[in-house]
Design an enzyme around this catalytic site. Sequence first.
Site, PDB file in Angstrom:
ATOM      1  N   CYS A 133       0.814  -1.225   0.000  1.00  0.00           N
ATOM      2  CA  CYS A 133       0.000   0.000   0.000  1.00  0.00           C
ATOM      3  C   CYS A 133       0.845   1.273   0.000  1.00  0.00           C
ATOM      4  CB  CYS A 133      -0.937   0.001   1.203  1.00  0.00           C
ATOM      5  SG  CYS A 133      -1.999  -1.445   1.237  1.00  0.00           S
ATOM      6  N   HIS A 270      -3.713   6.817   3.558  1.00  0.00           N
ATOM      7  CA  HIS A 270      -4.110   5.510   3.047  1.00  0.00           C
ATOM      8  C   HIS A 270      -5.221   4.996   3.961  1.00  0.00           C
ATOM      9  CE1 HIS A 270      -4.172   1.598   1.373  1.00  0.00           C
ATOM     10  NE2 HIS A 270      -3.879   1.031   2.527  1.00  0.00           N
ATOM     11  N   ASN A 300     -10.537  -0.566   0.563  1.00  0.00           N
ATOM     12  CA  ASN A 300      -9.082  -0.382   0.492  1.00  0.00           C
ATOM     13  C   ASN A 300      -8.622  -0.780  -0.906  1.00  0.00           C
ATOM     14  OD1 ASN A 300      -6.295  -0.485   0.709  1.00  0.00           O
ATOM     15  ND2 ASN A 300      -6.250  -1.995   2.377  1.00  0.00           N
TER      16      ASN A 300
HETATM   17  N1  ACO Z   1     -18.037 -10.321   9.124  1.00  0.00           N
HETATM   18  C1  ACO Z   1     -18.442 -10.692  10.343  1.00  0.00           C
HETATM   19  N2  ACO Z   1     -17.594 -11.083  11.322  1.00  0.00           N
HETATM   20  C2  ACO Z   1     -16.274 -11.077  11.030  1.00  0.00           C
HETATM   21  C3  ACO Z   1     -15.786 -10.698   9.765  1.00  0.00           C
HETATM   22  C4  ACO Z   1     -16.726 -10.295   8.791  1.00  0.00           C
HETATM   23  N3  ACO Z   1     -16.353  -9.905   7.553  1.00  0.00           N
HETATM   24  N4  ACO Z   1     -14.437 -10.790   9.783  1.00  0.00           N
HETATM   25  C5  ACO Z   1     -14.090 -11.210  11.010  1.00  0.00           C
HETATM   26  N5  ACO Z   1     -15.199 -11.398  11.762  1.00  0.00           N
HETATM   27  C6  ACO Z   1     -15.294 -11.843  13.149  1.00  0.00           C
HETATM   28  C7  ACO Z   1     -14.102 -12.640  13.607  1.00  0.00           C
HETATM   29  O1  ACO Z   1     -14.214 -13.999  13.225  1.00  0.00           O
HETATM   30  C8  ACO Z   1     -14.151 -12.433  15.098  1.00  0.00           C
HETATM   31  O2  ACO Z   1     -15.126 -13.307  15.621  1.00  0.00           O
HETATM   32  P1  ACO Z   1     -14.903 -14.001  17.072  1.00  0.00           P
HETATM   33  O3  ACO Z   1     -14.849 -12.854  18.054  1.00  0.00           O
HETATM   34  O4  ACO Z   1     -16.114 -14.862  17.225  1.00  0.00           O
HETATM   35  O5  ACO Z   1     -13.613 -14.753  16.976  1.00  0.00           O
HETATM   36  C9  ACO Z   1     -14.697 -11.023  15.251  1.00  0.00           C
HETATM   37  O6  ACO Z   1     -15.321 -10.694  13.999  1.00  0.00           O
HETATM   38  C10 ACO Z   1     -13.627 -10.012  15.550  1.00  0.00           C
HETATM   39  O7  ACO Z   1     -12.548 -10.186  14.621  1.00  0.00           O
HETATM   40  P2  ACO Z   1     -11.272  -9.275  14.638  1.00  0.00           P
HETATM   41  O8  ACO Z   1     -10.363  -9.689  13.536  1.00  0.00           O
HETATM   42  O9  ACO Z   1     -10.724  -9.214  16.044  1.00  0.00           O
HETATM   43  O10 ACO Z   1     -11.956  -7.873  14.282  1.00  0.00           O
HETATM   44  P3  ACO Z   1     -11.320  -6.441  14.321  1.00  0.00           P
HETATM   45  O11 ACO Z   1     -12.163  -5.554  15.126  1.00  0.00           O
HETATM   46  O12 ACO Z   1      -9.845  -6.482  14.598  1.00  0.00           O
HETATM   47  O13 ACO Z   1     -11.500  -5.982  12.809  1.00  0.00           O
HETATM   48  C11 ACO Z   1     -10.190  -5.763  10.800  1.00  0.00           C
HETATM   49  C12 ACO Z   1     -10.898  -6.713  11.757  1.00  0.00           C
HETATM   50  C13 ACO Z   1     -11.230  -4.827  10.206  1.00  0.00           C
HETATM   51  C14 ACO Z   1      -9.567  -6.583   9.690  1.00  0.00           C
HETATM   52  C15 ACO Z   1      -9.130  -4.974  11.588  1.00  0.00           C
HETATM   53  O14 ACO Z   1      -8.335  -5.837  12.325  1.00  0.00           O
HETATM   54  C16 ACO Z   1      -8.232  -4.167  10.680  1.00  0.00           C
HETATM   55  O15 ACO Z   1      -8.648  -3.212  10.061  1.00  0.00           O
HETATM   56  N6  ACO Z   1      -6.931  -4.520  10.649  1.00  0.00           N
HETATM   57  C17 ACO Z   1      -5.933  -3.748   9.900  1.00  0.00           C
HETATM   58  C18 ACO Z   1      -6.106  -3.801   8.415  1.00  0.00           C
HETATM   59  C19 ACO Z   1      -4.914  -3.143   7.742  1.00  0.00           C
HETATM   60  O16 ACO Z   1      -4.390  -2.150   8.192  1.00  0.00           O
HETATM   61  N7  ACO Z   1      -4.449  -3.703   6.641  1.00  0.00           N
HETATM   62  C20 ACO Z   1      -3.247  -3.171   6.036  1.00  0.00           C
HETATM   63  C21 ACO Z   1      -3.337  -2.897   4.644  1.00  0.00           C
HETATM   64  S1  ACO Z   1      -3.962  -4.164   3.610  1.00  0.00           S
HETATM   65  C22 ACO Z   1      -2.763  -4.372   2.394  1.00  0.00           C
HETATM   66  O17 ACO Z   1      -1.630  -4.211   2.634  1.00  0.00           O
HETATM   67  C23 ACO Z   1      -3.250  -4.816   1.006  1.00  0.00           C
END
Ligand code: ACO
Length: 346
Positions: A133, A270, A300
């Site tokens: 990214c 970003h 994204n």
């Molecule tokens: N729909 C419903 N539930 C979901 C989904 C979904 N799409 N995805 C995950 N869950 C569930 C999980 O299974 C988990 O369930 P559990 O509690 O029963 O185990 C719960 O939701 C919480 O999951 P987390 O992964 O802890 O959720 P979080 O609040 O951390 O959000 C997210 C996830 C949005 C991915 C977040 O961690 C994030 O934004 N991370 C950073 C992303 C980033 O910066 N990426 C970098 C760039 S990407 C690139 O380089 C191309």
Amino acid sequence: MATAHQPGSVGLPIRAFANRGRASAIVGLGVELPSRIVTNHDLERMVDTTDAWITKRTGIRQRHLAEPGTATWQLATVAARAALKEAGVRPEEVDLVMVASSSPDAPFPPMACRVQEQLGANNAWAFDMLAACTGLLYELSIADAMIATGRAETILVIGAEVLSRIVDWTDRSTCVLLGDGAGAVLVRPATKGGGIRSWCLGADGRQWNLLTYGLQAETGAYAAGDAAAHFRMKGPETYKVAVECFAQMVTAVVEAAGMGVEEVDVFVPHQANSRIVEAAARRVGIPLDRIVLSIDEHANVSTATIPLALHKAARTNRLHGGDRVLLASFGAGLTWAACLMEWEGA
Ligand code: ACO
């Protein structure tokens, strides 16, 4: 093989510096988004997710997805052509074409050469950038340095993605986050006293395994459905380090320009998740109404996100001559970059 360290166990190596030499400025912007829109509700029918979860956790409402068979360089070309048109610059005037992507079409030929050919930018040299990214801002830093040293006058900086091709459409934790599209900025020497003032550029290879794609060479597994072939992310760990990194680099790059964060007029980050950007802005004291968020419209789009958000800022009349504009990005690698510029305007 080196092992990755635990996020947060060591400090991020954040360094920023003020620009010297001839300043460069963005003089043209172009974007391309595929016409097919897939909403969160559409995804509810594909994986076990809900519109409410995606919107609340990420800020994303929809994404544009390319038709199968669309090449990344094709989206890049449309965006580049639009940037040239906006600036009133002929393709033959371009000295360098760069295309950054997290979803390149092939290791070679470079997509930038396909774009060069399509545009007729026959006087340019051309190459691709792989820095996830952060690729677009790494390219912009090269463009800035080339202009500062007098080795180029007109440079196309492009980010283009067909991320739908690398996503595992059965993995709800990643497939809801990404979209396809492209953005291009045309860079030339500043002529009105504005331009780029400072940079923060960095990487931390110790955290390489937070975000990966296409690791089959290391796993030795090339079988169909191999998990290593798709985009994989340690979401919560990435979230934590992203907030920290954004906060630190924003502070560093603004200080390097001899300014305070309160002097930033427009913050174009970003956007992997709107909560990351807002948490970082709160921590450093940038008012939330100065952030340009467009993740709700296109999710994204990795390297294309910053030009897409800049384009939104321009079309919603949020960019004016003299504005102090902060760009910042973070991605796999880990890689990060930020720059502070004074917007030159039309
Ligand atoms: N729909 C419903 N539930 C979901 C989904 C979904 N799409 N995805 C995950 N869950 C569930 C999980 O299974 C988990 O369930 P559990 O509690 O029963 O185990 C719960 O939701 C919480 O999951 P987390 O992964 O802890 O959720 P979080 O609040 O951390 O959000 C997210 C996830 C949005 C991915 C977040 O961690 C994030 O934004 N991370 C950073 C992303 C980033 O910066 N990426 C970098 C760039 S990407 C690139 O380089 C191309």
